[in-house]
Motif scaffolding. Structure first.
Motif, PDB file in Angstrom:
ATOM      1  N   ARG A 133       0.921  -1.074  -0.021  1.00 58.76           N
ATOM      2  CA  ARG A 133      -0.118   0.031   0.085  1.00 58.76           C
ATOM      3  C   ARG A 133       0.856   1.139  -0.147  1.00 58.76           C
ATOM      4  NH1 ARG A 133      -5.033  -1.090   2.067  1.00 58.76           N
ATOM      5  NH2 ARG A 133      -5.578   1.073   1.832  1.00 58.76           N
ATOM      6  N   THR A 134       2.137   1.195   0.141  1.00 60.31           N
ATOM      7  CA  THR A 134       3.044   2.249   0.267  1.00 60.31           C
ATOM      8  C   THR A 134       3.991   2.348  -0.815  1.00 60.31           C
ATOM      9  OG1 THR A 134       4.891   1.262   1.211  1.00 60.31           O
ATOM     10  CG2 THR A 134       3.233   1.966   2.719  1.00 60.31           C
ATOM     11  N   ALA A 135       4.320   3.607  -1.315  1.00 58.79           N
ATOM     12  CA  ALA A 135       5.329   3.587  -2.548  1.00 58.79           C
ATOM     13  C   ALA A 135       6.493   3.156  -2.233  1.00 58.79           C
ATOM     14  CB  ALA A 135       5.416   5.114  -2.726  1.00 58.79           C
ATOM     15  N   ARG A 136       6.832   3.039  -1.004  1.00 59.00           N
ATOM     16  CA  ARG A 136       8.217   2.382  -1.005  1.00 59.00           C
ATOM     17  C   ARG A 136       8.190   0.641  -1.074  1.00 59.00           C
ATOM     18  NH1 ARG A 136      11.681   2.642   4.992  1.00 59.00           N
ATOM     19  NH2 ARG A 136      13.298   1.247   4.161  1.00 59.00           N
ATOM     20  N   GLY A 137       6.898   0.367  -0.433  1.00 56.60           N
ATOM     21  CA  GLY A 137       6.772  -1.088  -0.466  1.00 56.60           C
ATOM     22  C   GLY A 137       6.585  -1.479  -2.037  1.00 56.60           C
ATOM     23  N   ARG A 138       5.976  -0.801  -2.726  1.00 59.61           N
ATOM     24  CA  ARG A 138       5.648  -0.922  -4.287  1.00 59.61           C
ATOM     25  C   ARG A 138       7.088  -0.942  -5.010  1.00 59.61           C
ATOM     26  NH1 ARG A 138       1.054   2.177  -3.351  1.00 59.61           N
ATOM     27  NH2 ARG A 138       1.965   4.191  -4.051  1.00 59.61           N
ATOM     28  N   ALA A 139       7.844  -0.127  -4.772  1.00 54.72           N
ATOM     29  CA  ALA A 139       9.283  -0.057  -5.329  1.00 54.72           C
ATOM     30  C   ALA A 139      10.053  -1.184  -4.925  1.00 54.72           C
ATOM     31  CB  ALA A 139       9.944   1.381  -5.114  1.00 54.72           C
ATOM     32  N   THR A 140      10.156  -1.708  -3.716  1.00 55.93           N
ATOM     33  CA  THR A 140      10.752  -2.945  -3.353  1.00 55.93           C
ATOM     34  C   THR A 140      10.183  -4.102  -3.902  1.00 55.93           C
ATOM     35  OG1 THR A 140      11.231  -1.800  -1.216  1.00 55.93           O
ATOM     36  CG2 THR A 140      11.622  -4.228  -1.449  1.00 55.93           C
ATOM     37  N   ARG A 141       8.991  -4.221  -4.152  1.00 53.26           N
ATOM     38  CA  ARG A 141       8.389  -5.239  -4.715  1.00 53.26           C
ATOM     39  C   ARG A 141       8.645  -5.186  -6.293  1.00 53.26           C
ATOM     40  NH1 ARG A 141       3.410  -7.243  -7.485  1.00 53.26           N
ATOM     41  NH2 ARG A 141       2.874  -9.306  -6.525  1.00 53.26           N
ATOM     42  N   ILE A 168      17.931 -13.919  -6.124  1.00 52.10           N
ATOM     43  CA  ILE A 168      17.384 -12.740  -6.735  1.00 52.10           C
ATOM     44  C   ILE A 168      17.066 -11.719  -5.907  1.00 52.10           C
ATOM     45  CG2 ILE A 168      14.649 -12.292  -6.696  1.00 52.10           C
ATOM     46  CD1 ILE A 168      14.363 -15.367  -7.490  1.00 52.10           C
ATOM     47  N   THR A 169      17.347 -11.717  -4.356  1.00 54.72           N
ATOM     48  CA  THR A 169      17.281 -10.470  -3.497  1.00 54.72           C
ATOM     49  C   THR A 169      18.778  -9.786  -3.594  1.00 54.72           C
ATOM     50  OG1 THR A 169      17.981 -12.249  -1.937  1.00 54.72           O
ATOM     51  CG2 THR A 169      15.779 -11.646  -1.801  1.00 54.72           C
ATOM     52  N   ALA A 170      19.788 -10.662  -4.007  1.00 57.12           N
ATOM     53  CA  ALA A 170      21.075 -10.071  -4.189  1.00 57.12           C
ATOM     54  C   ALA A 170      20.974  -9.230  -5.389  1.00 57.12           C
ATOM     55  CB  ALA A 170      22.248 -11.139  -4.454  1.00 57.12           C
ATOM     56  N   ARG A 171      20.542  -9.548  -6.307  1.00 59.57           N
ATOM     57  CA  ARG A 171      20.279  -8.863  -7.624  1.00 59.57           C
ATOM     58  C   ARG A 171      19.489  -7.784  -7.526  1.00 59.57           C
ATOM     59  NH1 ARG A 171      21.337  -9.330 -13.181  1.00 59.57           N
ATOM     60  NH2 ARG A 171      21.870 -11.776 -13.070  1.00 59.57           N
ATOM     61  N   ALA A 172      18.384  -7.874  -6.753  1.00 64.72           N
ATOM     62  CA  ALA A 172      17.424  -6.709  -6.561  1.00 64.72           C
ATOM     63  C   ALA A 172      18.053  -5.673  -5.491  1.00 64.72           C
ATOM     64  CB  ALA A 172      16.244  -7.157  -5.836  1.00 64.72           C
ATOM     65  N   ASP A 222      11.774  -7.437 -11.179  1.00 68.56           N
ATOM     66  CA  ASP A 222      12.685  -7.278 -12.279  1.00 68.56           C
ATOM     67  C   ASP A 222      13.743  -8.009 -11.931  1.00 68.56           C
ATOM     68  OD1 ASP A 222      10.985  -5.064 -13.277  1.00 68.56           O
ATOM     69  OD2 ASP A 222      12.051  -3.571 -12.222  1.00 68.56           O
ATOM     70  N   ALA A 223      14.508  -8.106 -10.877  1.00 66.47           N
ATOM     71  CA  ALA A 223      15.552  -9.275 -10.567  1.00 66.47           C
ATOM     72  C   ALA A 223      15.221 -10.556 -10.945  1.00 66.47           C
ATOM     73  CB  ALA A 223      16.033  -9.121  -8.971  1.00 66.47           C
ATOM     74  N   ALA A 224      14.035 -11.125 -10.408  1.00 66.83           N
ATOM     75  CA  ALA A 224      13.547 -12.318 -10.548  1.00 66.83           C
ATOM     76  C   ALA A 224      13.347 -12.779 -12.147  1.00 66.83           C
ATOM     77  CB  ALA A 224      12.109 -12.699 -10.160  1.00 66.83           C
ATOM     78  N   ALA A 225      12.742 -11.767 -13.153  1.00 67.15           N
ATOM     79  CA  ALA A 225      12.627 -11.853 -14.449  1.00 67.15           C
ATOM     80  C   ALA A 225      14.127 -12.162 -14.967  1.00 67.15           C
ATOM     81  CB  ALA A 225      12.245 -10.572 -14.912  1.00 67.15           C
ATOM     82  N   ILE A 226      15.149 -11.329 -14.559  1.00 63.12           N
ATOM     83  CA  ILE A 226      16.431 -11.683 -14.969  1.00 63.12           C
ATOM     84  C   ILE A 226      17.087 -13.154 -14.600  1.00 63.12           C
ATOM     85  CG2 ILE A 226      18.975 -10.710 -15.135  1.00 63.12           C
ATOM     86  CD1 ILE A 226      17.822  -8.154 -14.685  1.00 63.12           C
ATOM     87  N   GLU A 227      16.642 -13.295 -13.496  1.00 64.43           N
ATOM     88  CA  GLU A 227      17.395 -14.568 -12.829  1.00 64.43           C
ATOM     89  C   GLU A 227      16.579 -15.842 -13.367  1.00 64.43           C
ATOM     90  OE1 GLU A 227      19.750 -15.291 -10.287  1.00 64.43           O
ATOM     91  OE2 GLU A 227      20.285 -13.232 -10.932  1.00 64.43           O
ATOM     92  N   TYR A 244      10.303 -12.206   2.104  1.00 65.14           N
ATOM     93  CA  TYR A 244       9.116 -12.948   2.461  1.00 65.14           C
ATOM     94  C   TYR A 244       7.769 -11.769   2.911  1.00 65.14           C
ATOM     95  CZ  TYR A 244      11.924 -16.824   2.238  1.00 65.14           C
ATOM     96  OH  TYR A 244      12.617 -17.866   1.794  1.00 65.14           O
ATOM     97  N   THR A 245       8.168 -10.496   2.921  1.00 65.98           N
ATOM     98  CA  THR A 245       7.101  -9.473   2.981  1.00 65.98           C
ATOM     99  C   THR A 245       6.079  -9.437   1.885  1.00 65.98           C
ATOM    100  OG1 THR A 245       8.565  -7.865   4.310  1.00 65.98           O
ATOM    101  CG2 THR A 245       6.680  -7.189   3.471  1.00 65.98           C
ATOM    102  N   TYR A 246       6.650  -9.701   0.689  1.00 66.87           N
ATOM    103  CA  TYR A 246       5.952  -9.642  -0.485  1.00 66.87           C
ATOM    104  C   TYR A 246       5.470 -10.935  -1.131  1.00 66.87           C
ATOM    105  CZ  TYR A 246       7.842  -5.060   0.162  1.00 66.87           C
ATOM    106  OH  TYR A 246       8.377  -3.762   0.736  1.00 66.87           O
ATOM    107  N   PHE A 247       6.155 -11.903  -0.633  1.00 69.54           N
ATOM    108  CA  PHE A 247       5.835 -13.303  -1.519  1.00 69.54           C
ATOM    109  C   PHE A 247       6.523 -14.459  -0.467  1.00 69.54           C
ATOM    110  CE2 PHE A 247       7.849 -10.457  -4.712  1.00 69.54           C
ATOM    111  CZ  PHE A 247       6.612 -10.466  -5.749  1.00 69.54           C
TER     112      PHE A 247
END
Length: 206
Positions: A19-27, A51-55, A32-37, A63-66
């Motif tokens: 619900r927050t801009a920061r959260g949306r940006a992190t997700r 994935i998290t390292a690339r992101a 984007d990182a997952a698409a590449i990996e 785990y906040t988002y998935f």
């Protein structure tokens, strides 16, 4: 609702949309990182850590988002399907209800495929990793084409058509994307769009 403003309903996360801009940006970074990996290594060889390292986000933030890698992959398939839609829609927004729109839609899709070559590997792998998301991707895409054809039919330009024709056009677009988006990326997209429009208008009859 979680601490980052993620909406939850009946004990299950509803698409885990922040619900927050920061959260949306992190997700967005994670997707984007997952698409590449996933595009480079495939589902089974990709890890949450990579994935998290690339992101550039903390492992715990994932785990906040998935809930899992599987859930992320399903979300990514839907996200890529939505991205195709969002790239095609502006390209045909000003086109009248005619078959020319299908040519322009194809050109927009080919352009997207050139920039996101991982699309094909991810969607193909989804058949086995996330079959429901895979089915939804094609069903929704075909539905968009069928809706556009219905408008062209209402305008009197074509005969009565429906699901079969929509899936046939989608199948053609998929393989044209493979040929001129992934395998070869320097063909003239406008020329391809013109040829496809002529094919749709006239068929292959002499």
């Amino acid at each position: 609702m979680s601490g980052d403003g993620i909406m939850e309903t009946s004990g299950q996360v509803e698409a885990r949309q922040p619900r927050t801009a920061r959260g949306r940006a992190t997700r967005r970074k994670v997707l984007d990182a997952a698409a590449i990996e996933f595009g480079e290594k495939g589902f089974h060889e990709t890890s949450i850590v990579s994935i998290t390292a690339r992101a550039g986000v903390a492992l715990g933030s994932f785990y906040t988002y998935f809930e899992s890698k599987d859930e992320l992959f399903r979300a990514l398939v839907q996200d890529m399907s939505n991205s195709v839609r969002d790239n095609v829609a502006p390209a045909i927004a000003d086109e009248p209800s005619s078959l020319t729109r299908e040519g322009q839609a194809l050109a927009a899709f080919l352009s997207f495929a050139r920039e996101h070559k991982e699309l094909y590997r991810i969607i193909d792998e989804a058949e086995f990793v996330a079959p429901e998301a895979w089915n939804d991707h094609y069903a929704v895409t075909a539905g968009r084409i069928e809706a556009r054809l219905a408008e062209v039919q209402a305008a009197g330009e074509i005969r009565e058509v429906g699901e079969v024709e929509a899936w046939a056009i989608m199948g053609m677009n998929v393989f044209l994307g493979l040929r001129y988006g992934v395998q070869e990326d320097d063909a003239d997209l406008d020329e391809i769009a013109t040829k496809v429009t002529a094919l749709l208008k006239n068929g292959l009859a002499r």
